[in-house]
Design a protein around this motif. Structure first.
Motif, short mmCIF file in Angstrom:
data_model
loop_
_atom_site.label_atom_id
_atom_site.label_comp_id
_atom_site.label_asym_id
_atom_site.label_seq_id
_atom_site.Cartn_x
_atom_site.Cartn_y
_atom_site.Cartn_z
N GLN A 59 0.75 -1.23 0.05
CA GLN A 59 0.03 0.01 0.13
C GLN A 59 0.72 1.34 -0.02
N ARG A 60 2.05 1.05 0.75
CA ARG A 60 2.86 2.38 0.65
C ARG A 60 3.32 2.60 -0.63
N GLY A 61 3.84 1.59 -1.22
CA GLY A 61 4.55 1.69 -2.80
C GLY A 61 3.33 2.07 -3.74
N ALA A 62 2.07 1.83 -3.61
CA ALA A 62 0.94 2.43 -4.33
C ALA A 62 0.75 3.81 -4.04
N ARG A 63 0.95 4.11 -2.89
CA ARG A 63 0.60 5.70 -2.48
C ARG A 63 1.66 6.43 -2.98
N ALA A 64 2.97 6.05 -3.04
CA ALA A 64 4.08 6.66 -3.79
C ALA A 64 4.01 6.83 -4.90
N LYS A 65 3.71 5.82 -5.82
CA LYS A 65 3.28 6.03 -7.36
C LYS A 65 2.12 7.01 -7.39
N GLU A 66 0.94 6.86 -6.85
CA GLU A 66 -0.01 7.93 -6.86
C GLU A 66 0.27 9.09 -6.64
N GLU A 67 1.52 9.49 -5.46
CA GLU A 67 2.01 10.93 -5.45
C GLU A 67 2.83 11.31 -6.52
N GLU A 68 3.59 10.48 -7.02
CA GLU A 68 4.36 10.80 -8.25
C GLU A 68 3.55 11.29 -9.35
N ARG A 69 2.49 10.27 -9.68
CA ARG A 69 1.55 10.80 -10.77
C ARG A 69 1.02 12.09 -10.55
N GLU A 70 0.53 12.43 -9.46
CA GLU A 70 -0.16 13.59 -9.15
C GLU A 70 1.05 14.91 -9.43
N ARG A 71 2.12 14.66 -9.12
CA ARG A 71 3.37 15.50 -9.24
C ARG A 71 3.67 15.80 -10.41
N ARG A 72 3.62 14.70 -11.42
CA ARG A 72 3.87 14.95 -12.85
C ARG A 72 2.73 15.78 -13.65
N ARG A 73 1.68 15.23 -13.11
CA ARG A 73 0.29 16.07 -13.65
C ARG A 73 0.42 17.46 -13.32
N ALA A 74 0.71 17.93 -12.28
CA ALA A 74 0.70 19.47 -11.74
C ALA A 74 1.77 20.18 -12.55
N GLN A 75 2.97 19.29 -12.78
CA GLN A 75 4.12 19.89 -13.55
C GLN A 75 3.83 20.07 -14.91
N LYS A 76 3.13 19.06 -15.45
CA LYS A 76 2.81 19.35 -17.04
C LYS A 76 1.66 20.29 -17.04
N ALA A 77 0.71 20.43 -16.22
CA ALA A 77 -0.28 21.58 -16.13
C ALA A 77 0.15 22.79 -16.25
N LYS A 78 1.44 23.11 -15.33
CA LYS A 78 2.21 24.30 -15.01
C LYS A 78 2.74 24.61 -16.27
N ASP A 79 3.33 23.56 -16.95
CA ASP A 79 4.25 24.06 -18.31
C ASP A 79 3.36 24.31 -19.28
N ILE A 80 1.82 23.89 -19.34
CA ILE A 80 1.28 24.16 -20.26
C ILE A 80 0.71 25.79 -20.15
N THR A 81 0.44 26.16 -18.80
CA THR A 81 -0.03 27.46 -18.63
C THR A 81 1.25 28.41 -19.00
N GLY A 82 2.30 28.04 -18.67
CA GLY A 82 3.60 28.98 -18.78
C GLY A 82 3.85 29.20 -20.25
N GLY A 83 3.58 28.05 -21.15
CA GLY A 83 3.80 28.41 -22.57
C GLY A 83 2.98 29.25 -23.14
N ARG A 84 1.62 29.10 -22.75
CA ARG A 84 0.54 30.09 -23.42
C ARG A 84 0.81 31.59 -22.88
N GLY A 85 1.43 31.65 -21.73
CA GLY A 85 1.70 33.15 -21.27
C GLY A 85 2.98 33.78 -22.21
N SER A 86 3.76 33.02 -22.57
CA SER A 86 4.93 33.45 -23.20
C SER A 86 4.29 33.97 -24.69
N ARG A 87 3.41 33.15 -25.39
CA ARG A 87 3.02 33.62 -26.65
C ARG A 87 2.27 34.97 -26.46
#
Length: 470
Positions: A442-470
């Motif tokens: 269960q600890r390993g599954a929780r760690a994987k879920e946290e990693e997924r959330e972190r990547r998803r947040a990072q990706k959303a941040k990169d998308i918003t930052g790219g639009r602002g530069s245009r």
């Protein structure tokens, strides 16, 4: 699928038994002929006169040549060919004939292999069942000569009928009567031979011819019988009288004159008297002999009784000399023996220290239960008050006093009641925290879920930052 059989016989041979089941419904004449001859003892002592390896073994001829045999009907009977009975495997029993149709008598054969060439030519009326097929194969492996005759032919001892489908068969002579006649014939032959042996062979006078011998043979030989005298069977006091009566003394020498008529009459009168005396003396001797035999038998019986009494005395003395006389143990049943084993294993029958009877334990338990029921339940204070009271007692206890041995004579515990504190949510939560179960998966599954959330947040941040530069 084979047809059902009706009837069963067991052929006892010198090579083992042959268990044969019969198709009596499909081949009634052949089966009736076979059973009737078996009842008459026709096959008793008949040899297997023909053995063809890997093909068949043949028997049923009393002459043992293969050219004899007779049927129960008095003449050869016809074939009974059935379309569903075919020689397709080993162990099948069929009627043998002389090469022509409808020429069946008493001979039969047993196949050792598949024999298609016999279909439609011979009546198939039985089959070998069970392990007795190996006895047939044993007969088929015996040594034979160039004419297919066994060098040491096996023989049928007798045929035992187990199931007779034809109860109306009336044999001309039964096997037992035939055996009785054979035994009587052999006995008469032995008696004739013994009689001839007792008479002896006649003297052959042609070997050595002497004239005197021939003349002597012509005259009849007369043997004079001597009176039988047994001095050992009579008393010594009667010995001279009996011997003189049985063996008369020779008469005194008298001048050889011609006997007169009076002398002849006296002799005629004395002869029957002497004969009577001889008979009386012989009967006395026989009676004396019987008495002596009876006395000997009684003395022997008395000696045997004395010996038995002495043996009984010796056995009693041996039993009394032992310090502990052996007592006969009463016989136990099988159930009692098994129960004693289990009781020994539990140790209930052992006597010693630390071992109590179950009855005492049960009595103590029942008395304790009655005490519990009889004692009224007291209202005991809650555990908080008890702790405070114990603390006060501890403070009041003077320091330095000697320790006093406490005696537990409190019998009021029987009426005590068990109380649980109310509102123990804190203790429950504490127990849940302390005894938390952690699953590493269960600890390993929780760690994987946290990693997924972190990547998803990072990706959303990169998308918003790219639009602002245009």
């Amino acid at each position: 699928m084979a047809l059902p059989t009706h009837g069963r016989v067991v052929v006892e041979t010198t090579a083992g038994e042959l268990d044969i089941e019969l198709w009596s419904k499909e081949t009634p004449k052949a089966c009736r002929n076979f059973l009737a001859l078996a009842m008459e003892g026709y096959y008793d002592g008949v040899i297997f006169h023909r053995i063809v390896p890997e093909f068949l073994v043949q028997t049923g001829d009393r002459s043992g040549t293969g050219g004899g045999g007779e049927s129960f009907y008095g003449e050869p009977f016809e074939d009974e060919i059935h379309p569903r009975l075919r020689f397709v495997h080993r162990g099948l029993v069929g009627m043998a004939n002389n090469g022509n149709k409808n020429s069946n008598d008493s001979q039969f054969f047993i196949t050792l292999n598949r024999a298609d060439e016999l279909n439609g030519k011979h009546t198939l009326f039985g089959r070998i069942v069970g392990d007795t097929i190996f006895n047939v194969l044993k007969i088929g492996e015996m040594e034979v000569d160039a004419n297919e005759r066994p060098l040491y032919p096996p023989k049928i001892k007798r045929i035992r009928i187990v199931d007779n489908p034809f109860p109306d068969i009336i044999p001309r002579i039964t096997a037992e009567e035939k055996r009785a006649q054979l035994r009587a014939r052999e006995q008469a032959q032995r008696e004739r031979e013994d009689e001839q042996r007792r008479r002896g062979a006649k003297k052959d006078v042609k070997l050595l011819s002497f004239g005197n011998d021939e003349e002597a043979e012509e005259g009849a030989i007369v043997f004079k019988k001597k009176p039988i005298v047994r001095p050992d069977l009579i008393d010594s006091s009667e010995l001279p009288t009996t011997i003189s009566a049985v063996v008369p003394e020779p008469p005194a020498s008298r001048p050889k004159d011609k006997p007169t008529k009076r002398d002849r009459a006296d002799e005629a009168e004395s002869r029957p008297k002497k004969a009577k005396k001889d008979e009386i003396d012989i009967t006395k001797i026989r009676e004396q002999h019987e008495r002596e035999k009876a006395a000997a038998s009684t003395s022997r019986q008395s000696e045997i009784e004395k010996m038995e009494a002495a043996i009984r005395k010796l056995s009693k003395r041996g039993a009394e000399s032992d310090d502990e006389p052996v007592k006969k143990k009463p016989k136990k049943s099988y159930l009692e023996e098994e129960m004693s084993k289990y009781t020994k294993a539990r140790g209930t029958n052992k006597k010693g220290k630390g071992k109590k009877d179950e009855g005492d334990v049960l009595a103590a338990l029942s008395s304790f239960r009655s005490k519990l029921k009889s004692t009224a339940i007291e209202d005991s204070p809650p555990p908080e008050q008890l702790e405070e009271a114990d603390a006060e007692d501890g403070e009041e206890k003077p320091v330095g006093d000697e320790e006093v041995i406490e005696v537990d004579d409190d019998t009021g515990f029987l009426g005590h009641a068990l109380h649980f504190p109310k509102g123990n949510e804190e203790e429950v939560m504490k127990a849940e925290r302390e005894y938390e179960v952690i699953d590493p998966r269960q600890r390993g599954a929780r760690a994987k879920e946290e990693e997924r959330e972190r990547r998803r947040a990072q990706k959303a941040k990169d998308i918003t930052g790219g639009r602002g530069s245009r």
